[in-house]
Design a protein around this motif. Sequence first.
Motif, PDB file in Angstrom:
ATOM      1  N   VAL A 113       1.090  -1.071   0.134  1.00  0.00           N
ATOM      2  CA  VAL A 113      -0.133   0.262   0.156  1.00  0.00           C
ATOM      3  C   VAL A 113       0.860   1.254  -0.152  1.00  0.00           C
ATOM      4  CG1 VAL A 113      -1.530   1.266   1.177  1.00  0.00           C
ATOM      5  CG2 VAL A 113      -2.017  -1.179   1.120  1.00  0.00           C
ATOM      6  N   ARG A 114       1.693   1.282   0.562  1.00  0.00           N
ATOM      7  CA  ARG A 114       2.800   2.379   0.947  1.00  0.00           C
ATOM      8  C   ARG A 114       3.485   2.653  -0.449  1.00  0.00           C
ATOM      9  NH1 ARG A 114       4.497   1.256   6.976  1.00  0.00           N
ATOM     10  NH2 ARG A 114       2.737   2.684   7.859  1.00  0.00           N
ATOM     11  N   ALA A 115       3.720   1.469  -1.135  1.00  0.00           N
ATOM     12  CA  ALA A 115       4.449   1.519  -2.421  1.00  0.00           C
ATOM     13  C   ALA A 115       3.529   1.952  -3.657  1.00  0.00           C
ATOM     14  CB  ALA A 115       5.033   0.220  -2.928  1.00  0.00           C
ATOM     15  N   GLY A 116       2.206   2.064  -3.329  1.00  0.00           N
ATOM     16  CA  GLY A 116       1.197   2.796  -4.263  1.00  0.00           C
ATOM     17  C   GLY A 116       0.337   1.701  -4.695  1.00  0.00           C
ATOM     18  N   LYS A 117       0.262   0.529  -4.182  1.00  0.00           N
ATOM     19  CA  LYS A 117      -0.422  -0.719  -4.923  1.00  0.00           C
ATOM     20  C   LYS A 117      -1.637  -0.819  -3.845  1.00  0.00           C
ATOM     21  CE  LYS A 117       3.281  -2.719  -7.355  1.00  0.00           C
ATOM     22  NZ  LYS A 117       4.553  -2.209  -6.875  1.00  0.00           N
ATOM     23  N   GLY A 118      -3.074  -0.354  -3.865  1.00  0.00           N
ATOM     24  CA  GLY A 118      -3.783  -0.310  -2.952  1.00  0.00           C
ATOM     25  C   GLY A 118      -5.037  -1.079  -3.201  1.00  0.00           C
ATOM     26  N   ARG A 119      -4.822  -2.321  -4.203  1.00  0.00           N
ATOM     27  CA  ARG A 119      -6.106  -3.121  -4.261  1.00  0.00           C
ATOM     28  C   ARG A 119      -5.565  -4.504  -3.664  1.00  0.00           C
ATOM     29  NH1 ARG A 119     -10.624  -1.439  -6.286  1.00  0.00           N
ATOM     30  NH2 ARG A 119     -11.424  -3.156  -7.227  1.00  0.00           N
ATOM     31  N   GLU A 140      -3.318   5.850   5.775  1.00  0.00           N
ATOM     32  CA  GLU A 140      -2.538   6.165   4.671  1.00  0.00           C
ATOM     33  C   GLU A 140      -3.159   5.440   3.468  1.00  0.00           C
ATOM     34  OE1 GLU A 140       1.883   5.435   5.012  1.00  0.00           O
ATOM     35  OE2 GLU A 140       1.173   4.870   7.141  1.00  0.00           O
ATOM     36  N   LEU A 141      -3.433   6.053   2.294  1.00  0.00           N
ATOM     37  CA  LEU A 141      -3.993   5.654   1.111  1.00  0.00           C
ATOM     38  C   LEU A 141      -2.796   5.360   0.157  1.00  0.00           C
ATOM     39  CD1 LEU A 141      -6.826   8.196   0.529  1.00  0.00           C
ATOM     40  CD2 LEU A 141      -6.897   5.848   1.387  1.00  0.00           C
ATOM     41  N   PRO A 142      -2.781   4.703  -0.935  1.00  0.00           N
ATOM     42  CA  PRO A 142      -1.788   3.882  -1.501  1.00  0.00           C
ATOM     43  C   PRO A 142      -0.979   5.134  -1.970  1.00  0.00           C
ATOM     44  CG  PRO A 142      -3.744   2.877  -2.237  1.00  0.00           C
ATOM     45  CD  PRO A 142      -4.155   3.886  -1.435  1.00  0.00           C
ATOM     46  N   GLY A 143       0.346   5.045  -1.673  1.00  0.00           N
ATOM     47  CA  GLY A 143       1.370   5.897  -2.103  1.00  0.00           C
ATOM     48  C   GLY A 143       1.317   7.296  -1.332  1.00  0.00           C
TER      49      GLY A 143
END
Length: 149
Positions: free
Chosen positions: A30-36, A97-100
């Motif tokens: 998620v922190r790397a921007g992959k939120g699914r 925190e939302l993705p990225g």
Amino acid sequence: MTNSDKTDARPGRLSLWFQRRSNTRTVARVRAGKGRSMGMDLLVLTTTGRRTGRRHDTPLSWFAEGEAWLVVASGGGAGSPQWLRNLVADPDGAAVELPGQGPRPVRSEVLDGPERERAWARIVAAQPRYAKYQGRSERVYPVVRLTAR
């Protein structure tokens, strides 16, 4: 032992180890921007332990409610998850925190009555699997609204 008794049992040590390891990997994604995952949007909820004072990061699926996020405290059917207990102890002591994106402080509110029922209806319409999970547990899963502060 009925099927619901099995679902409501506390997880064993190996299961907890696997869950923590999986959660750590999901938080990093998620922190790397992959939120699914499994067709659901993910966020990272950061709470402070009510007894330890330590920071805890938990990946959760979420559902939009205007400018707020709805999350379900299913705890795998076993009971209230620790993050919910931490939110109840300190409703303003959390961040999302939302993705990225970086963390945003939030206020939490456990919904009840008709407000919870409306939110629950929205959640199961978006992800029918939650109705299936709920059907396997004796307890009613809490729904929490997280609102940016």
